[in-house]
Design a protein around this motif. Sequence first.
Motif, PDB file in Angstrom:
ATOM      1  N   LEU A  40       8.448  11.046  -6.165  1.00 18.22           N
ATOM      2  CA  LEU A  40       8.329  12.446  -6.574  1.00 18.22           C
ATOM      3  C   LEU A  40       6.928  12.950  -6.264  1.00 18.22           C
ATOM      4  O   LEU A  40       5.967  12.190  -6.298  1.00 18.22           O
ATOM      5  CB  LEU A  40       8.593  12.570  -8.084  1.00 18.22           C
ATOM      6  N   GLY A  41       6.814  14.226  -5.975  1.00 16.56           N
ATOM      7  CA  GLY A  41       5.499  14.789  -5.674  1.00 16.56           C
ATOM      8  C   GLY A  41       5.632  16.288  -5.522  1.00 16.56           C
ATOM      9  O   GLY A  41       6.655  16.859  -5.909  1.00 16.56           O
ATOM     10  N   ASN A  42       4.615  16.904  -4.929  1.00 17.79           N
ATOM     11  CA  ASN A  42       4.649  18.352  -4.753  1.00 17.79           C
ATOM     12  C   ASN A  42       5.882  18.801  -3.985  1.00 17.79           C
ATOM     13  O   ASN A  42       6.437  19.862  -4.247  1.00 17.79           O
ATOM     14  CB  ASN A  42       3.396  18.821  -4.007  1.00 17.79           C
ATOM     15  N   ASP A  43       6.308  17.973  -3.031  1.00 24.26           N
ATOM     16  CA  ASP A  43       7.441  18.366  -2.187  1.00 24.26           C
ATOM     17  C   ASP A  43       8.791  18.292  -2.915  1.00 24.26           C
ATOM     18  O   ASP A  43       9.803  18.745  -2.401  1.00 24.26           O
ATOM     19  CB  ASP A  43       7.485  17.500  -0.915  1.00 24.26           C
TER      20      ASP A  43
ATOM     21  N   GLY B 180      19.923   1.042 -12.654  1.00 19.10           N
ATOM     22  CA  GLY B 180      19.416   2.154 -13.478  1.00 19.10           C
ATOM     23  C   GLY B 180      17.927   2.448 -13.384  1.00 19.10           C
ATOM     24  O   GLY B 180      17.478   3.506 -13.832  1.00 19.10           O
ATOM     25  N   GLY B 181      17.148   1.530 -12.789  1.00 20.10           N
ATOM     26  CA  GLY B 181      15.694   1.721 -12.766  1.00 20.10           C
ATOM     27  C   GLY B 181      15.268   2.962 -11.986  1.00 20.10           C
ATOM     28  O   GLY B 181      14.333   3.665 -12.383  1.00 20.10           O
ATOM     29  N   THR B 182      15.959   3.221 -10.894  1.00 18.65           N
ATOM     30  CA  THR B 182      15.568   4.351 -10.040  1.00 18.65           C
ATOM     31  C   THR B 182      15.838   5.673 -10.754  1.00 18.65           C
ATOM     32  O   THR B 182      14.965   6.553 -10.807  1.00 18.65           O
ATOM     33  CB  THR B 182      16.346   4.287  -8.713  1.00 18.65           C
ATOM     34  N   ALA B 183      17.041   5.807 -11.301  1.00 16.21           N
ATOM     35  CA  ALA B 183      17.369   7.049 -12.030  1.00 16.21           C
ATOM     36  C   ALA B 183      16.401   7.225 -13.198  1.00 16.21           C
ATOM     37  O   ALA B 183      15.945   8.341 -13.484  1.00 16.21           O
ATOM     38  CB  ALA B 183      18.812   6.995 -12.531  1.00 16.21           C
ATOM     39  N   ALA B 184      16.057   6.125 -13.863  1.00 19.08           N
ATOM     40  CA  ALA B 184      15.143   6.220 -15.009  1.00 19.08           C
ATOM     41  C   ALA B 184      13.774   6.713 -14.559  1.00 19.08           C
ATOM     42  O   ALA B 184      13.161   7.561 -15.213  1.00 19.08           O
ATOM     43  CB  ALA B 184      15.010   4.851 -15.688  1.00 19.08           C
ATOM     44  N   GLY B 185      13.295   6.209 -13.429  1.00 18.35           N
ATOM     45  CA  GLY B 185      11.986   6.635 -12.921  1.00 18.35           C
ATOM     46  C   GLY B 185      12.012   8.105 -12.523  1.00 18.35           C
ATOM     47  O   GLY B 185      11.062   8.842 -12.797  1.00 18.35           O
ATOM     48  N   ILE B 186      13.082   8.527 -11.892  1.00 19.64           N
ATOM     49  CA  ILE B 186      13.168   9.936 -11.482  1.00 19.64           C
ATOM     50  C   ILE B 186      13.203  10.804 -12.740  1.00 19.64           C
ATOM     51  O   ILE B 186      12.509  11.825 -12.837  1.00 19.64           O
ATOM     52  CB  ILE B 186      14.404  10.175 -10.578  1.00 19.64           C
ATOM     53  N   SER B 187      13.980  10.378 -13.722  1.00 20.65           N
ATOM     54  CA  SER B 187      14.066  11.132 -14.978  1.00 20.65           C
ATOM     55  C   SER B 187      12.699  11.196 -15.654  1.00 20.65           C
ATOM     56  O   SER B 187      12.250  12.246 -16.111  1.00 20.65           O
ATOM     57  CB  SER B 187      15.112  10.457 -15.881  1.00 20.65           C
ATOM     58  N   LYS B 188      12.005  10.074 -15.683  1.00 21.93           N
ATOM     59  CA  LYS B 188      10.719  10.006 -16.368  1.00 21.93           C
ATOM     60  C   LYS B 188       9.681  10.926 -15.728  1.00 21.93           C
ATOM     61  O   LYS B 188       8.874  11.546 -16.418  1.00 21.93           O
ATOM     62  CB  LYS B 188      10.219   8.553 -16.354  1.00 21.93           C
ATOM     63  N   PHE B 189       9.712  11.010 -14.394  1.00 23.92           N
ATOM     64  CA  PHE B 189       8.640  11.737 -13.705  1.00 23.92           C
ATOM     65  C   PHE B 189       9.078  13.097 -13.172  1.00 23.92           C
ATOM     66  O   PHE B 189       8.326  13.763 -12.464  1.00 23.92           O
ATOM     67  CB  PHE B 189       8.051  10.859 -12.592  1.00 23.92           C
TER      68      PHE B 189
ATOM     69  N   GLN C  12       0.854  -1.197   0.000  1.00 18.74           N
ATOM     70  CA  GLN C  12       0.000   0.000   0.000  1.00 18.74           C
ATOM     71  C   GLN C  12       0.882   1.236   0.000  1.00 18.74           C
ATOM     72  O   GLN C  12       1.930   1.237   0.649  1.00 18.74           O
ATOM     73  CB  GLN C  12      -0.841   0.070   1.288  1.00 18.74           C
ATOM     74  N   ILE C  13       0.417   2.291  -0.644  1.00 19.93           N
ATOM     75  CA  ILE C  13       1.150   3.551  -0.572  1.00 19.93           C
ATOM     76  C   ILE C  13       1.065   4.033   0.877  1.00 19.93           C
ATOM     77  O   ILE C  13      -0.039   4.182   1.400  1.00 19.93           O
ATOM     78  CB  ILE C  13       0.536   4.597  -1.532  1.00 19.93           C
ATOM     79  N   PRO C  14       2.218   4.193   1.547  1.00 19.98           N
ATOM     80  CA  PRO C  14       2.159   4.545   2.971  1.00 19.98           C
ATOM     81  C   PRO C  14       1.515   5.905   3.166  1.00 19.98           C
ATOM     82  O   PRO C  14       1.632   6.773   2.292  1.00 19.98           O
ATOM     83  CB  PRO C  14       3.636   4.609   3.394  1.00 19.98           C
ATOM     84  N   ASP C  15       0.825   6.076   4.310  1.00 23.54           N
ATOM     85  CA  ASP C  15       0.213   7.396   4.496  1.00 23.54           C
ATOM     86  C   ASP C  15       1.077   8.318   5.349  1.00 23.54           C
ATOM     87  O   ASP C  15       0.714   9.457   5.578  1.00 23.54           O
ATOM     88  CB  ASP C  15      -1.236   7.298   5.008  1.00 23.54           C
ATOM     89  N   HIS C  16       2.248   7.810   5.822  1.00 24.68           N
ATOM     90  CA  HIS C  16       3.121   8.755   6.544  1.00 24.68           C
ATOM     91  C   HIS C  16       3.958   9.541   5.531  1.00 24.68           C
ATOM     92  O   HIS C  16       4.316   9.047   4.470  1.00 24.68           O
ATOM     93  CB  HIS C  16       4.011   8.060   7.571  1.00 24.68           C
ATOM     94  N   LYS C  17       4.231  10.792   5.892  1.00 21.05           N
ATOM     95  CA  LYS C  17       4.961  11.668   4.983  1.00 21.05           C
ATOM     96  C   LYS C  17       6.459  11.359   5.077  1.00 21.05           C
ATOM     97  O   LYS C  17       6.983  11.137   6.161  1.00 21.05           O
ATOM     98  CB  LYS C  17       4.698  13.126   5.398  1.00 21.05           C
ATOM     99  N   ILE C  18       7.099  11.311   3.944  1.00 23.51           N
ATOM    100  CA  ILE C  18       8.540  11.040   3.931  1.00 23.51           C
ATOM    101  C   ILE C  18       9.271  12.388   4.063  1.00 23.51           C
ATOM    102  O   ILE C  18       9.103  13.262   3.210  1.00 23.51           O
ATOM    103  CB  ILE C  18       8.943  10.352   2.604  1.00 23.51           C
ATOM    104  N   PRO C  19      10.060  12.545   5.134  1.00 24.30           N
ATOM    105  CA  PRO C  19      10.659  13.871   5.357  1.00 24.30           C
ATOM    106  C   PRO C  19      11.750  14.234   4.348  1.00 24.30           C
ATOM    107  O   PRO C  19      12.476  13.364   3.864  1.00 24.30           O
ATOM    108  CB  PRO C  19      11.259  13.769   6.770  1.00 24.30           C
TER     109      PRO C  19
END
Length: 304
Positions: A158-161, A175-184, A3-10
């Motif tokens: 990634l998000g508003n923050d 490379g998957g993580t960098a690719a996802g950050i680049s994509k989004f 599940q997408i956690p509902d606590h905020k990641i600082p």
Amino acid sequence: MLQIPDHKIPIVEIKTDFDVRIFIKREDLIHPEISGNKFWKLFFNVNQYLESKPENPLLISFGGAFSNHIASVSAFGRQFDIPIIGIIRGNELGNNWQNNPTLSKASKNGMQFFFVSRDDYQDKEKLTREFSAKYPKALIIPEGGSNDRAVQGIQYMLGNDTKDFDYLCTAVGTGGTAAGISKFAEDDQKVIGIKVVRDDSLENLVKQWSGRDNFELINAGESRYGKISDENVRFINWFYQEYEIPLDPIYTGKMMQKIFNLAENGFFPKGSKILAFHTGGLQGIKGANQFLESKNRPLIDFEM
Ligand SMILES: Cc1ncc(COP(=O)(O)O)c(C=O)c1O
């Protein structure tokens, strides 16, 4: 299902004297064992598989003896009561995996090991074919967990923050993580991937997954994956004392030291806001210290 956690990641600022501002997003805090980018790389892979309601679910994946991915997959298996097979590089480990902290924890989590020689491990396509012939209903996740679905999952880092940063930085292994950050990433953001493995094919791979060229990959400096320098261990210890944030010696410690190094050398324009993702990996410290101790080398002075 994850599940997408509902606590905020600082997001925490790392105060320095550089003429740029450096921040770290503590994705390592997302889950006690499925930590950092591993959570998001597994997210769509395992959820889509479980949504398909397999009769006897089984997960199979690959990794080395200290692999964060193996640690995470095994924790997932325990949490959801799903059998997991780990195909582990190095058949010399077959007799003494009990001394390896990552593997002994994975075994406690219920992972079954299949050890292969370093040569056989190179041919993961063949291993995948063999295992999918034997277990046609199993979900086989590639080494490091990187594939299209993993790249999709990284969007949740990634998000508003994170929109307000000029640079988004991550350590790069498969490379998957960098690719996802680049994509989004936002159109005006640049992605810096710090490569902890010397692999010239990573640029193309990241480009293929991401479909964009808003990224640059920079070598962390070590000649090979997994190499730990005394200098980096000292940096990790200093960083922990200074900022009370633990880094690991394979990924995040190398990334952060390189970011400091780039900032010091004027790589980032003055006033830039830089966000580094803490992608976890702290479970690896125990094994790293075990190795360093056997060589009489400086140790990481905290363990998680
Ligand atoms: C702690 C940590 N950081 C960064 C990475 C690199 O991620 P990727 O393999 O997606 O490049 C990994 C590997 O999954 C990791 O375990």
